[in-house]
Design an enzyme around this catalytic site. Structure first.
Site, short mmCIF file in Angstrom:
data_model
loop_
_atom_site.label_atom_id
_atom_site.label_comp_id
_atom_site.label_asym_id
_atom_site.label_seq_id
_atom_site.Cartn_x
_atom_site.Cartn_y
_atom_site.Cartn_z
N LYS A 1 0.82 -1.30 -0.06
CA LYS A 1 -0.05 0.03 -0.03
C LYS A 1 0.89 1.40 0.01
CE LYS A 1 -1.67 1.76 3.89
NZ LYS A 1 -1.51 3.26 4.15
N ASN A 2 1.93 1.31 0.96
CA ASN A 2 2.76 2.55 1.02
C ASN A 2 3.75 2.84 0.00
OD1 ASN A 2 1.09 3.02 3.09
ND2 ASN A 2 2.45 2.26 4.92
N CYS B 1 -5.32 8.30 8.78
CA CYS B 1 -5.66 7.42 10.03
C CYS B 1 -5.21 8.67 11.22
CB CYS B 1 -5.05 6.22 10.30
SG CYS B 1 -5.89 4.97 9.22
N ARG C 1 -0.32 14.59 12.61
CA ARG C 1 0.13 14.45 11.23
C ARG C 1 0.52 15.75 10.56
NH1 ARG C 1 -2.39 8.83 8.86
NH2 ARG C 1 -0.24 8.81 8.13
N ASP D 1 3.83 0.30 12.13
CA ASP D 1 2.34 -0.35 11.51
C ASP D 1 2.17 -1.40 11.98
OD1 ASP D 1 2.83 1.46 8.40
OD2 ASP D 1 2.45 2.23 10.16
N ARG E 1 -9.20 0.25 3.74
CA ARG E 1 -8.27 0.93 3.11
C ARG E 1 -6.95 0.16 2.58
NH1 ARG E 1 -7.23 6.15 6.31
NH2 ARG E 1 -5.49 6.06 4.70
C1 EPZ Z 1 4.00 6.68 6.24
O1 EPZ Z 1 3.41 7.89 6.78
C2 EPZ Z 1 2.96 5.56 6.31
N1 EPZ Z 1 1.92 6.01 5.35
C3 EPZ Z 1 2.32 5.27 7.69
O2 EPZ Z 1 1.76 4.22 7.38
C4 EPZ Z 1 3.83 4.75 8.36
O3 EPZ Z 1 3.19 4.59 9.87
C5 EPZ Z 1 4.76 6.00 8.30
O4 EPZ Z 1 5.18 6.18 7.14
C6 EPZ Z 1 6.17 5.69 9.24
O5 EPZ Z 1 6.62 4.40 8.78
C7 EPZ Z 1 2.29 6.07 3.97
O6 EPZ Z 1 3.11 5.64 3.44
C8 EPZ Z 1 0.92 6.30 3.20
P1 EPZ Z 1 6.09 10.04 8.40
P2 EPZ Z 1 3.96 9.20 6.68
O7 EPZ Z 1 6.11 11.29 7.56
O8 EPZ Z 1 4.71 9.62 5.63
C9 EPZ Z 1 6.26 13.33 11.95
C10 EPZ Z 1 -0.31 2.82 7.44
O9 EPZ Z 1 -0.81 2.31 8.51
N2 EPZ Z 1 6.19 14.55 10.75
O10 EPZ Z 1 7.30 9.06 8.27
O11 EPZ Z 1 2.87 10.14 7.10
C11 EPZ Z 1 4.65 12.56 11.75
O12 EPZ Z 1 3.91 13.36 12.70
C12 EPZ Z 1 0.28 4.11 7.61
O13 EPZ Z 1 0.05 2.28 6.70
C13 EPZ Z 1 6.14 15.86 11.08
O14 EPZ Z 1 6.28 16.09 12.19
O15 EPZ Z 1 4.86 9.19 8.14
C14 EPZ Z 1 5.12 11.44 12.62
O16 EPZ Z 1 5.38 11.58 14.05
C15 EPZ Z 1 -0.04 4.76 9.17
N3 EPZ Z 1 6.19 16.56 9.95
C16 EPZ Z 1 6.45 10.92 11.98
O17 EPZ Z 1 6.90 12.31 11.55
C17 EPZ Z 1 6.41 16.21 8.53
O18 EPZ Z 1 5.95 16.99 7.74
C18 EPZ Z 1 6.66 9.92 11.00
O19 EPZ Z 1 5.76 10.48 9.97
C19 EPZ Z 1 5.87 14.72 8.47
C20 EPZ Z 1 5.87 13.89 9.39
#
Ligand code: EPZ
Length: 417
Positions: A22-23, A116, A121, A304, A396
C-alpha cells in the site's frame, strides 16, 4: 452500514498470498503524473486507498486503464486544477500530488491530506523541503497553494526521517535545476521502489534505502513501467496471525528481509516458523515468552505492526511492553483489547501487557487501519463472536482480507446491518 463478524478459535491452514505494498502504491500512482507519456504499474493492491487516488488522477484529466492489478496511467492531457478537500481528505497520500504537480508545473493547489487518526500528522517537513527548492507556500484555511518561479536543487536536512517528506521532496526535485541532496532521508524499502520507477522514466536518483538521497534534475521524463514490491506490513500482519492460529499456514510472496525486525522479535518469543526464499510457514506457538518492543524507523520494528503485535503480546506468559515512538496516538485499539479481556495498562505511548489472557468476543470499533487489523487478530483468537464496526479503515489497506482469511479456515464475514 457494514460490520465484520468473526467466530474465533479456528486453526488456519493453507496459503495466503501477499499483495503489492500500500505504502508504495500510494506514491507510485501520483508519481506516474511526473512522466510525459503512459506509465504502467503492476501488482497494485485492490484497496480503497487505490480507488481514492484514481479519483484524483481522473479529476486531473488523466486516463486510467486497469487490467486486474496492472494499471496504465496516461498523464498527457493532465489539467493542473485545484484538488478539492473532498478528494484530498480521503487519505494521507494525497499529499504526494503536492510534490508531483509542484515538480512538474511549479504550481499546485490542494487541501490538507487526510489519514488515520494516529496523531496530528503535520506536513511541515514536506513544506520546508519545497521551500528549500524555491517554492512559495501560501495557506488559506486547509488549502495550500505552492508556486515557484524556478525550482533549484539544494541540500535538505530533514529534522525527522519522514517517509512522506522524503518521497515528496524527491518528486519536487526531479525536474529542478541542479542537484538536490536529501539528508536524514527515510530508509523504508518502499522509497527504493519509487526511486526505481522515477529512474525508469529517465530520472537520475541514487541512494534510496540509505539516509542520503541524491537527485540530479533532468529535462524530461518518458513513460515507464514498475512493479509494486510486496506489502511488508500486510505480510507482518499475517505472520502474526499465523503465530496465533497457524496450522502449517503458508504466507507466500514475501521478502523475508523486509520483515527482519518482526521475525527477530518472534524468535525471541519462541515462535517457530519455517522460512523459504519468498514465503514463510507459520504454526501456532504455545508457551510464548514475554518481550519488549519499541517501534523505530526502518529497519527497526515498524510502527505499523505495533497494534497487531500487541495482540500476540496478550498471549505471552508474563509482562510485555510495547512502546510507540513514531506516532503520538497509535493507541485506539487498547480500550477494545481491554474490553475483549486483555490486561493492559497504558502510560502515554507505552503499554504494559500482562499475558496470557483469554479473550472473549464482544463488540468493537476500528479506530484506524492497523487498530482494525489488531481487532481482527483478537477476534480470530477470542472465544465466541467478535463484531468490528467502522470497517472502512481496514478495507483501506488490507486487500481482500475477508477472502484471504476465509480461504484458510477463518470464520469471518462482512454483514450488512
Ligand atoms: C508513512 O506515513 C506511512 N503511510 C505510515 O503508514 C507509516 O506509519 C509512516 O510512514 C512511518 O513509517 C504512507 O506511506 C501512506 P512520516 P507518513 O512522515 O509518511 C512526523 C499505515 O498504517 N512528521 O514518516 O505520514 C509525523 O507526525 C500508515 O500504512 C512531521 O512532524 O509518516 C510522525 O510523528 C500509518 N512533519 C513522524 O514524523 C512532517 O512533515 C513519521 O511520519 C511529516 C511527518
Amino acid at each position: 452500514m457494514e460490520r465484520i463478524v468473526i467466530e474465533g478459535g479456528f486453526p488456519l491452514k493453507g496459503t495466503i498470498t501477499i499483495g503489492g505494498a500500500k505504502n508504495s502504491a500510494v506514491a507510485l500512482i501520483p508519481a506516474a503524473l511526473l512522466a510525459n507519456d503512459v506509465c504502467t504499474i503492476k501488482n497494485v493492491p485492490n484497496i480503497t486507498d487505490r480507488d481514492a487516488l484514481f479519483d484524483i488522477v481522473k479529476w486531473l484529466n488523466c486516463d486510467i486503464n486497469q487490467d486486474n492489478s496492472t494499471i496504465m496511467i496516461d498523464p498527457r492531457n493532465l489539467k493542473n486544477v485545484l484538488i478539492t478537500e473532498e478528494l484530498s481528505v480521503k487519505l494521507r497520500a494525497s499529499y504526494y500530488f503536492m510534490g508531483v504537480l509542484l515538480g512538474k508545473y511549479k504550481h499546485v493547489e490542494i487541501y490538507f491530506p487526510g489519514g488515520c487518526n494516529i496523531g496530528s500528522r503535520p506536513i511541515d517537513i514536506h513544506l520546508n523541503g519545497f521551500k528549500a527548492l524555491g517554492a512559495k507556500v501560501t495557506k488559506k484555511g486547509h488549502k495550500y497553494i505552492l508556486d515557484a518561479e524556478e525550482l533549484k536543487g539544494n541540500t535538505i536536512n530533514l529534522k525527522f526521517a519522514s517517509v512522506g517528506a522524503t518521497i515528496n521532496i524527491m518528486f519536487a526535485a526531479v525536474y529542478a535545476k541542479g542537484t538536490t541532496i536529501i539528508k536524514n532521508a527515510a530508509k523504508e524499502v518502499e522509497i527504493i521502489n519509487i526511486m526505481d520507477f522515477l529512474n525508469n522514466m529517465g530520472a537520475k536518483i541514487s541512494g534510496a534505502g540509505t539516509d542520503t538521497i541524491v537527485i540530479e534534475g533532468v529535462e524530461n521524463l518518458h513513460g515507464a513501467k514498475i512493479e509494486v514490491i510486496p506489502d511488508r506490513i500486510e505480510a507482518g500482519t499475517y505472520i502474526l496471525i499465523g503465530s496465533l492460529l497457524g496450522d502449517n499456514l503458508k504466507i507466500d510472496g514475501i521478502v523475508p528481509e523486509h520483515n527482519k525486525a518482526l521475525l527477530e522479535k518472534l524468535s525471541e518469543m519462541g515462535v517457530k516458523y519455517q522460512l523459504e526464499e519468498h514465503s514463510i510457514i507459520m504454526n501456532k506457538s504455545e508457551d510464548l515468552k514475554p518481550i519488549n518492543v519499541k517501534t523505530e524507523v526502518y529497519p527497526g520494528f515498524p510502527t505499523d505492526l505495533n497494534q497487531p503485535m500487541s495482540v500476540l503480546m496478550t498471549q505471552a506468559n508474563g509482562k510485555c511492553v510495547m512502546e510507540e515512538t513514531i506516532w503520538e496516538k497509535r493507541i485506539g485499539h487498547y480500550p477494545y483489547l481491554q474490553k475483549l479481556g486483555a490486561n493492559i495498562t497504558l502510560d502515554g505511548n507505552k503499554a504494559t501487557i500482562i499475558g496470557k489472557t483469554k479473550l472473549n468476543g464482544t463488540e468493537t470499533n476500528a479506530t484506524d487501519l492497523r487498530a482494525g487489523a489488531a481487532l481482527i487478530l483478537a477476534g480470530l483468537i477470542a472465544s465466541g463472536k467478535t463484531y468490528i464496526y467502522d470497517i472502512d479503515y481496514i478495507l483501506r489497506g488490507y486487500e481482500n482480507i475477508i477472502n484471504k482469511l476465509s480461504n484458510v479456515g477463518a470464520k469471518i464475514k462482512i454483514e450488512k446491518i
